[in-house]
Scaffold this motif. Structure first.
Motif, PDB file in Angstrom:
ATOM      1  N   ALA A 109     -12.538 -21.490  16.604  1.00 47.57           N
ATOM      2  CA  ALA A 109     -11.645 -20.346  16.288  1.00 47.57           C
ATOM      3  C   ALA A 109     -12.360 -19.036  16.012  1.00 47.57           C
ATOM      4  N   MET A 110     -13.475 -18.856  15.420  1.00 43.39           N
ATOM      5  CA  MET A 110     -13.835 -17.722  15.012  1.00 43.39           C
ATOM      6  C   MET A 110     -14.292 -16.868  16.486  1.00 43.39           C
ATOM      7  N   LYS A 111     -14.825 -17.841  17.385  1.00 37.68           N
ATOM      8  CA  LYS A 111     -15.155 -17.264  18.597  1.00 37.68           C
ATOM      9  C   LYS A 111     -14.003 -16.708  19.396  1.00 37.68           C
ATOM     10  N   LYS A 112     -12.995 -17.541  19.459  1.00 32.84           N
ATOM     11  CA  LYS A 112     -11.594 -17.215  20.125  1.00 32.84           C
ATOM     12  C   LYS A 112     -11.021 -15.716  19.511  1.00 32.84           C
ATOM     13  N   ALA A 113     -11.201 -15.794  18.201  1.00 34.18           N
ATOM     14  CA  ALA A 113     -10.627 -14.657  17.269  1.00 34.18           C
ATOM     15  C   ALA A 113     -11.273 -13.308  17.723  1.00 34.18           C
ATOM     16  N   ARG A 114     -12.709 -13.263  18.099  1.00 37.45           N
ATOM     17  CA  ARG A 114     -13.401 -12.195  18.362  1.00 37.45           C
ATOM     18  C   ARG A 114     -13.166 -11.866  19.795  1.00 37.45           C
ATOM     19  N   GLY A 115     -12.779 -12.817  20.704  1.00 43.25           N
ATOM     20  CA  GLY A 115     -12.384 -12.591  21.932  1.00 43.25           C
ATOM     21  C   GLY A 115     -10.897 -11.733  22.063  1.00 43.25           C
ATOM     22  N   LEU A 116     -10.249 -12.182  20.858  1.00 41.77           N
ATOM     23  CA  LEU A 116      -8.856 -11.679  20.841  1.00 41.77           C
ATOM     24  C   LEU A 116      -8.983 -10.512  20.046  1.00 41.77           C
ATOM     25  N   ASN A 117     -10.001 -10.000  19.543  1.00 40.01           N
ATOM     26  CA  ASN A 117     -10.003  -8.886  18.830  1.00 40.01           C
ATOM     27  C   ASN A 117      -9.225  -9.024  17.378  1.00 40.01           C
ATOM     28  N   LEU A 118      -9.427 -10.030  16.753  1.00 38.59           N
ATOM     29  CA  LEU A 118      -8.898 -10.250  15.197  1.00 38.59           C
ATOM     30  C   LEU A 118      -9.956 -10.236  14.271  1.00 38.59           C
ATOM     31  N   PRO A 119     -10.176  -9.278  13.692  1.00 34.08           N
ATOM     32  CA  PRO A 119     -11.158  -9.124  12.768  1.00 34.08           C
ATOM     33  C   PRO A 119     -11.039  -9.446  11.528  1.00 34.08           C
ATOM     34  N   GLY A 120      -9.837  -9.581  11.053  1.00 35.29           N
ATOM     35  CA  GLY A 120      -9.433 -10.332   9.978  1.00 35.29           C
ATOM     36  C   GLY A 120      -9.078 -11.840   9.754  1.00 35.29           C
ATOM     37  N   PHE A 121      -9.202 -12.252  10.880  1.00 39.77           N
ATOM     38  CA  PHE A 121      -9.158 -13.801  11.030  1.00 39.77           C
ATOM     39  C   PHE A 121     -10.329 -14.609  10.120  1.00 39.77           C
TER      40      PHE A 121
ATOM     41  N   MET B 246      -4.637 -16.393  12.610  1.00 38.68           N
ATOM     42  CA  MET B 246      -3.996 -16.702  13.998  1.00 38.68           C
ATOM     43  C   MET B 246      -2.720 -17.330  13.980  1.00 38.68           C
ATOM     44  N   ASN B 247      -1.966 -16.564  14.760  1.00 36.25           N
ATOM     45  CA  ASN B 247      -0.665 -17.167  14.833  1.00 36.25           C
ATOM     46  C   ASN B 247      -0.485 -18.464  15.578  1.00 36.25           C
ATOM     47  N   SER B 248      -1.136 -18.669  16.551  1.00 33.74           N
ATOM     48  CA  SER B 248      -1.134 -19.982  17.427  1.00 33.74           C
ATOM     49  C   SER B 248      -2.523 -20.408  17.665  1.00 33.74           C
ATOM     50  N   SER B 249      -2.626 -21.626  17.044  1.00 34.40           N
ATOM     51  CA  SER B 249      -3.955 -22.248  17.303  1.00 34.40           C
ATOM     52  C   SER B 249      -3.918 -22.947  18.675  1.00 34.40           C
ATOM     53  N   LYS B 250      -2.794 -22.917  19.602  1.00 32.77           N
ATOM     54  CA  LYS B 250      -2.906 -23.450  20.762  1.00 32.77           C
ATOM     55  C   LYS B 250      -3.538 -22.320  21.783  1.00 32.77           C
ATOM     56  N   SER B 251      -3.931 -21.276  21.419  1.00 36.79           N
ATOM     57  CA  SER B 251      -4.459 -20.452  22.228  1.00 36.79           C
ATOM     58  C   SER B 251      -5.892 -20.585  22.702  1.00 36.79           C
ATOM     59  N   PHE B 252      -6.495 -21.669  22.103  1.00 38.27           N
ATOM     60  CA  PHE B 252      -7.868 -22.191  22.417  1.00 38.27           C
ATOM     61  C   PHE B 252      -7.826 -23.553  22.503  1.00 38.27           C
ATOM     62  N   VAL B 253      -7.012 -24.497  22.066  1.00 36.51           N
ATOM     63  CA  VAL B 253      -7.017 -25.780  22.327  1.00 36.51           C
ATOM     64  C   VAL B 253      -5.867 -26.241  23.188  1.00 36.51           C
ATOM     65  N   ASP B 254      -6.247 -26.721  24.426  1.00 37.55           N
ATOM     66  CA  ASP B 254      -5.239 -27.317  25.330  1.00 37.55           C
ATOM     67  C   ASP B 254      -4.596 -28.612  24.784  1.00 37.55           C
TER      68      ASP B 254
ATOM     69  N   ALA C 240     -10.681 -18.431   9.621  1.00 37.08           N
ATOM     70  CA  ALA C 240     -10.657 -19.689   9.783  1.00 37.08           C
ATOM     71  C   ALA C 240     -10.796 -20.343   8.348  1.00 37.08           C
ATOM     72  N   SER C 241      -9.827 -20.239   7.322  1.00 40.13           N
ATOM     73  CA  SER C 241     -10.062 -20.424   6.156  1.00 40.13           C
ATOM     74  C   SER C 241      -9.902 -22.021   5.963  1.00 40.13           C
ATOM     75  N   HIS C 242      -9.960 -22.609   4.776  1.00 43.72           N
ATOM     76  CA  HIS C 242      -9.613 -24.033   4.608  1.00 43.72           C
ATOM     77  C   HIS C 242      -8.333 -24.402   4.963  1.00 43.72           C
ATOM     78  N   HIS C 243      -7.246 -23.342   4.303  1.00 45.66           N
ATOM     79  CA  HIS C 243      -5.971 -23.714   4.489  1.00 45.66           C
ATOM     80  C   HIS C 243      -5.551 -23.506   5.991  1.00 45.66           C
ATOM     81  N   TRP C 244      -6.160 -22.563   6.847  1.00 46.71           N
ATOM     82  CA  TRP C 244      -5.988 -22.693   8.080  1.00 46.71           C
ATOM     83  C   TRP C 244      -6.254 -23.810   8.835  1.00 46.71           C
ATOM     84  N   LEU C 245      -7.364 -24.179   8.659  1.00 44.89           N
ATOM     85  CA  LEU C 245      -8.019 -25.477   9.198  1.00 44.89           C
ATOM     86  C   LEU C 245      -7.107 -26.585   8.819  1.00 44.89           C
ATOM     87  N   SER C 246      -6.724 -26.666   7.656  1.00 43.20           N
ATOM     88  CA  SER C 246      -5.644 -27.927   7.080  1.00 43.20           C
ATOM     89  C   SER C 246      -4.470 -27.904   8.028  1.00 43.20           C
TER      90      SER C 246
END
Length: 348
Positions: A95-107, A1-9, A109-115
């Protein structure tokens, strides 16, 4: 996911500001570092903590008088929501819930993404600063004494380690070379399937009574041959566990003679478990032998009839008795009275 701001305001640091609730001269308008806007009013994390703490006893009118920008109960509810603790698993789930909504099957939410996400939004781990138990009042002195003892023991050992080697368990692992790790580690487990990973020069740098073991492949990941040639004494501690005394005065514990430890040192599975496994294997071999030509060369799933036959054979040992399906019952659920009772794709 390029922008984590898409689901956290809005997100703020979990570090507490130094704030005195009794200080009547405190001005929340001048403390906007890391602030969060609510109804066009910015609140710092320290201010929100103070508001929530103050709201527990006085009336809402008293709260409004003390914090003049909190004019509606909806603002107080929003502040309380922002202060709810969020764990790593919660962030991953959202993040996974938002990714499903954005149709991002490859996302993933790995440890590095979370960090990276936590770093981007300035989220830090909350430290435990107070011990609270069911019997906190009665056992307070004992708890404080035990906590003090833990701190003393930690401080006694802390000087032995560099700051970079002391990590929180919820942060990340340190990756380094075996040359560096050999100087600080206590237990070494090789699991690569390669060869000559831990050699003589590494073993000489290890702590006294460090443990070496291998779960990778063969006997070559640890240089056991070097140990046997250079050890001044080999002491058998118990079956499959030897102590190698080194020329530098230290000693190394080597289980399983450097072989795959889970196969060499394990005491085995319970006989009941093995009975189930071996019964499946025997019935599968009988099935293949008696039905030649029925199964082409390839990989086949064990027929459910054989799986259930093994299960039925072990019920008596467990003291379990089952009723047999009547004709009407089997017809109602569309299965044969003798099974199989689950479709072929079902996994027990």
């Amino acid at each position: 996911m390029n922008s984590s701001k898409s689901f956290v305001d809005n997100i703020v640091t979990l570090d507490f500001d130094d704030y005195n609730d009794d200080d009547e001269n405190y001005d929340e308008e001048n403390n906007e570092e890391g602030s969060v806007p609510i109804n066009d009013v910015k609140y710092s994390y320290g201010t929100m903590c103070a508001i929530v703490k103050y709201s527990k006893t006085p009336t809402f009118q008293s709260l409004r008088h003390r914090y003049r920008h909190v004019k509606h109960k909806e603002q107080l509810r929003r502040i309380k929501e922002l202060l709810l603790p969020v764990h790593d698993c919660d962030v991953r789930r959202l993040a996974m819930k938002k990714a499903r909504g954005l149709n991002l099957p490859g996302f993933a939410a790995s440890h590095h993404w979370l960090s990276d996400f936590k770093h981007l939004h300035h989220i830090s781990s909350r430290k435990i600063t107070k011990l609270v138990t069911k019997h906190y009042i009665d056992d307070r002195e004992i708890i404080l004494m035990l906590a003090e003892n833990i701190l003393i023991k930690v401080k006694e050992k802390q000087w032995k380690y560099a700051t970079g080697h002391i990590l929180n368990s919820d942060q990340r692992f340190q990756v380094t070379t075996i040359a560096e790790a050999s100087k600080i580690g206590h237990i070494f487990v090789t699991a690569t399937g390669s060869t000559e990973l831990i050699r003589g020069e590494h073993i000489l740098e290890m702590r006294d009574m460090a443990i070496l073991c291998n779960i990778g492949s063969g006997q070559t990941e640890i240089d056991v041959a070097w140990l046997k040639v250079n050890a001044t004494k080999i002491e058998n501690l118990k079956p499959h566990v030897d102590i190698y005394h080194l020329p530098n005065g230290r000693a190394i514990i080597l289980p399983a003679d450097g072989r795959v430890i889970n196969l060499s040192c394990a005491h085995g599975n319970p006989s009941f478990v093995m009975s189930n496994s071996f019964s499946n294997q025997i019935l599968a071999q009988i099935e293949l032998y008696t039905k030649k030509g029925h199964y082409p060369v390839g990989i086949h799933i064990l027929p459910k009839t054989l799986d259930e036959e093994v299960a039925m054979a072990h019920l008596e040992y467990l003291g379990i008795k089952l009723d047999k399906l009547t004709v009407n019952q089997s017809a109602y659920i569309d299965v044969h009275p003798d099974g199989p009772f689950k479709p072929i794709y079902y996994r027990y």
